[in-house]
Design a protein around this motif. Structure first.
Motif, PDB file in Angstrom:
ATOM      1  N   UNK A 163       7.153   5.960   3.531  1.00  0.00           N
ATOM      2  CA  UNK A 163       6.988   4.957   3.205  1.00  0.00           C
ATOM      3  C   UNK A 163       7.507   3.687   4.067  1.00  0.00           C
ATOM      4  N   UNK A 164       7.037   2.391   3.783  1.00  0.00           N
ATOM      5  CA  UNK A 164       7.493   1.352   4.580  1.00  0.00           C
ATOM      6  C   UNK A 164       9.025   1.013   4.373  1.00  0.00           C
ATOM      7  N   UNK A 165       9.821   1.081   5.512  1.00  0.00           N
ATOM      8  CA  UNK A 165      11.151   0.826   5.145  1.00  0.00           C
ATOM      9  C   UNK A 165      11.285  -0.743   4.083  1.00  0.00           C
ATOM     10  N   UNK A 166      12.278  -0.369   2.940  1.00  0.00           N
ATOM     11  CA  UNK A 166      12.445  -1.524   2.295  1.00  0.00           C
ATOM     12  C   UNK A 166      11.415  -1.634   1.109  1.00  0.00           C
ATOM     13  N   UNK A 167      10.135  -0.790   1.294  1.00  0.00           N
ATOM     14  CA  UNK A 167       9.024  -1.070   0.254  1.00  0.00           C
ATOM     15  C   UNK A 167       8.831   0.254  -0.302  1.00  0.00           C
ATOM     16  N   UNK A 168       9.613   0.626  -1.272  1.00  0.00           N
ATOM     17  CA  UNK A 168       9.509   2.089  -1.653  1.00  0.00           C
ATOM     18  C   UNK A 168       7.847   2.332  -2.175  1.00  0.00           C
ATOM     19  N   UNK A 169       7.376   1.357  -2.805  1.00  0.00           N
ATOM     20  CA  UNK A 169       5.944   1.713  -3.099  1.00  0.00           C
ATOM     21  C   UNK A 169       4.913   1.607  -2.123  1.00  0.00           C
ATOM     22  N   UNK A 175      -0.699  -6.630  -3.668  1.00  0.00           N
ATOM     23  CA  UNK A 175       0.455  -6.549  -4.288  1.00  0.00           C
ATOM     24  C   UNK A 175       1.553  -5.428  -4.025  1.00  0.00           C
ATOM     25  N   UNK A 176       1.121  -4.339  -3.208  1.00  0.00           N
ATOM     26  CA  UNK A 176       2.009  -3.275  -2.950  1.00  0.00           C
ATOM     27  C   UNK A 176       2.577  -4.022  -1.540  1.00  0.00           C
ATOM     28  N   UNK A 177       1.850  -4.252  -0.741  1.00  0.00           N
ATOM     29  CA  UNK A 177       2.401  -5.027   0.631  1.00  0.00           C
ATOM     30  C   UNK A 177       1.697  -6.369   0.929  1.00  0.00           C
ATOM     31  N   UNK A 178       2.397  -7.571   0.356  1.00  0.00           N
ATOM     32  CA  UNK A 178       2.048  -8.891   0.554  1.00  0.00           C
ATOM     33  C   UNK A 178       1.441  -9.143   2.022  1.00  0.00           C
ATOM     34  N   UNK A 179       1.864  -8.395   3.087  1.00  0.00           N
ATOM     35  CA  UNK A 179       1.629  -8.730   4.547  1.00  0.00           C
ATOM     36  C   UNK A 179      -0.012  -8.625   4.747  1.00  0.00           C
ATOM     37  N   UNK A 201      -0.651   2.983   5.151  1.00  0.00           N
ATOM     38  CA  UNK A 201      -0.246   2.805   3.896  1.00  0.00           C
ATOM     39  C   UNK A 201      -1.673   3.269   3.127  1.00  0.00           C
ATOM     40  N   UNK A 202      -1.261   3.772   1.828  1.00  0.00           N
ATOM     41  CA  UNK A 202      -2.104   4.117   1.003  1.00  0.00           C
ATOM     42  C   UNK A 202      -1.952   3.642  -0.280  1.00  0.00           C
ATOM     43  N   UNK A 203      -3.023   3.370  -1.278  1.00  0.00           N
ATOM     44  CA  UNK A 203      -2.971   3.283  -2.681  1.00  0.00           C
ATOM     45  C   UNK A 203      -3.333   4.252  -3.381  1.00  0.00           C
ATOM     46  N   UNK A 204      -3.250   4.660  -4.721  1.00  0.00           N
ATOM     47  CA  UNK A 204      -4.005   5.594  -5.284  1.00  0.00           C
ATOM     48  C   UNK A 204      -4.448   4.546  -6.836  1.00  0.00           C
ATOM     49  N   UNK A 205      -5.657   4.761  -7.254  1.00  0.00           N
ATOM     50  CA  UNK A 205      -5.826   3.915  -8.343  1.00  0.00           C
ATOM     51  C   UNK A 205      -6.908   5.215  -9.290  1.00  0.00           C
ATOM     52  N   UNK A 255     -11.144  -4.970  -6.101  1.00  0.00           N
ATOM     53  CA  UNK A 255     -10.021  -4.350  -6.999  1.00  0.00           C
ATOM     54  C   UNK A 255      -8.970  -3.889  -6.267  1.00  0.00           C
ATOM     55  N   UNK A 256      -9.321  -2.938  -5.151  1.00  0.00           N
ATOM     56  CA  UNK A 256      -8.299  -2.194  -4.448  1.00  0.00           C
ATOM     57  C   UNK A 256      -7.902  -3.231  -3.565  1.00  0.00           C
ATOM     58  N   UNK A 257      -8.464  -4.089  -3.082  1.00  0.00           N
ATOM     59  CA  UNK A 257      -7.662  -5.135  -2.185  1.00  0.00           C
ATOM     60  C   UNK A 257      -6.510  -5.714  -2.882  1.00  0.00           C
ATOM     61  N   UNK A 258      -6.634  -6.227  -4.073  1.00  0.00           N
ATOM     62  CA  UNK A 258      -5.583  -6.868  -4.743  1.00  0.00           C
ATOM     63  C   UNK A 258      -4.506  -5.822  -4.943  1.00  0.00           C
ATOM     64  N   UNK A 259      -4.752  -4.539  -5.186  1.00  0.00           N
ATOM     65  CA  UNK A 259      -3.488  -3.532  -5.171  1.00  0.00           C
ATOM     66  C   UNK A 259      -2.835  -3.395  -3.873  1.00  0.00           C
ATOM     67  N   UNK A 260      -3.649  -3.450  -2.791  1.00  0.00           N
ATOM     68  CA  UNK A 260      -3.040  -3.535  -1.422  1.00  0.00           C
ATOM     69  C   UNK A 260      -2.139  -4.674  -1.284  1.00  0.00           C
TER      70      UNK A 260
END
Length: 165
Positions: free
Chosen positions: A49-55, A140-144, A77-81, A133-138
């Motif tokens: 995971x990214x340091x400081x960002x467990x999600x 939210x997870x990593x504002x960068x 970095x990945x997300x699941x939906x 939809x997925x872009x919003x999740x990215x």
């Protein structure tokens, strides 16, 4: 310790990445081999995971050079939906797509490693509604990712869906 819900460690890494990106420095290639070795050795406990960002979880994506035929691995970095696993081809906001995207479009059958588990997947680009939809999740997870899209110029950062096969 955190400020505004984001840990100081996450803020530090984010600030460093933005500083480098604004100056055209892309550090991704420099640290990939070490990151992959640590991730594989620890089954994702180190580098998962990214340091400081467990999600903000990281997977390893295998791909083969479209021209060279060289086998490579990229930590992303990945997300699941639901059943969908997705990665963003951001290249940290650089103006070009990452080489791994070109490689995967040429050879879409590959493997990923999520922690200790390896999976065979087929790669495809998200369609417009999936991407939105997925872009919003990215973001939210990593504002960068919002910065990456702005910094990347006119290119739209592709979202890549990894479907089990």
């Amino acid at each position: 310790m955190s400020t505004g819900g984001v840990s100081l460690l996450a803020q530090f890494f984010s600030a460093g990445a933005r500083f480098a990106n604004r100056r055209g420095i892309y550090a991704g290639r420099r640290f990939t081999k070490v990151h992959v070795r640590c991730y594989r050795w620890s089954n994702g406990r180190i580098g998962g995971h990214i340091p400081g960002r467990r999600d903000a979880r990281i997977l390893l994506l295998d791909h083969v050079g479209a021209k060279s035929g060289v086998r490579r691995t990229s930590p992303l970095v990945y997300i699941t939906d639901g059943a969908v696993t997705a990665v963003a081809a951001s290249k940290a906001g650089q103006p070009t797509h990452p080489a791994w995207l070109h490689n995967l479009l040429a050879q879409p059958h590959t493997t990923i490693q999520l922690g200790a588990r390896s999976c065979r997947v087929r790669v495809r680009l998200a369609n417009a509604s999936e991407r939105e939809q997925l872009w919003r999740r990215f973001v939210e997870t990593v504002p960068d990712y919002k910065f990456y899209q702005q910094h990347g110029g006119p290119r739209t950062i592709p979202i890549v869906i990894l479907e089990p096969r």
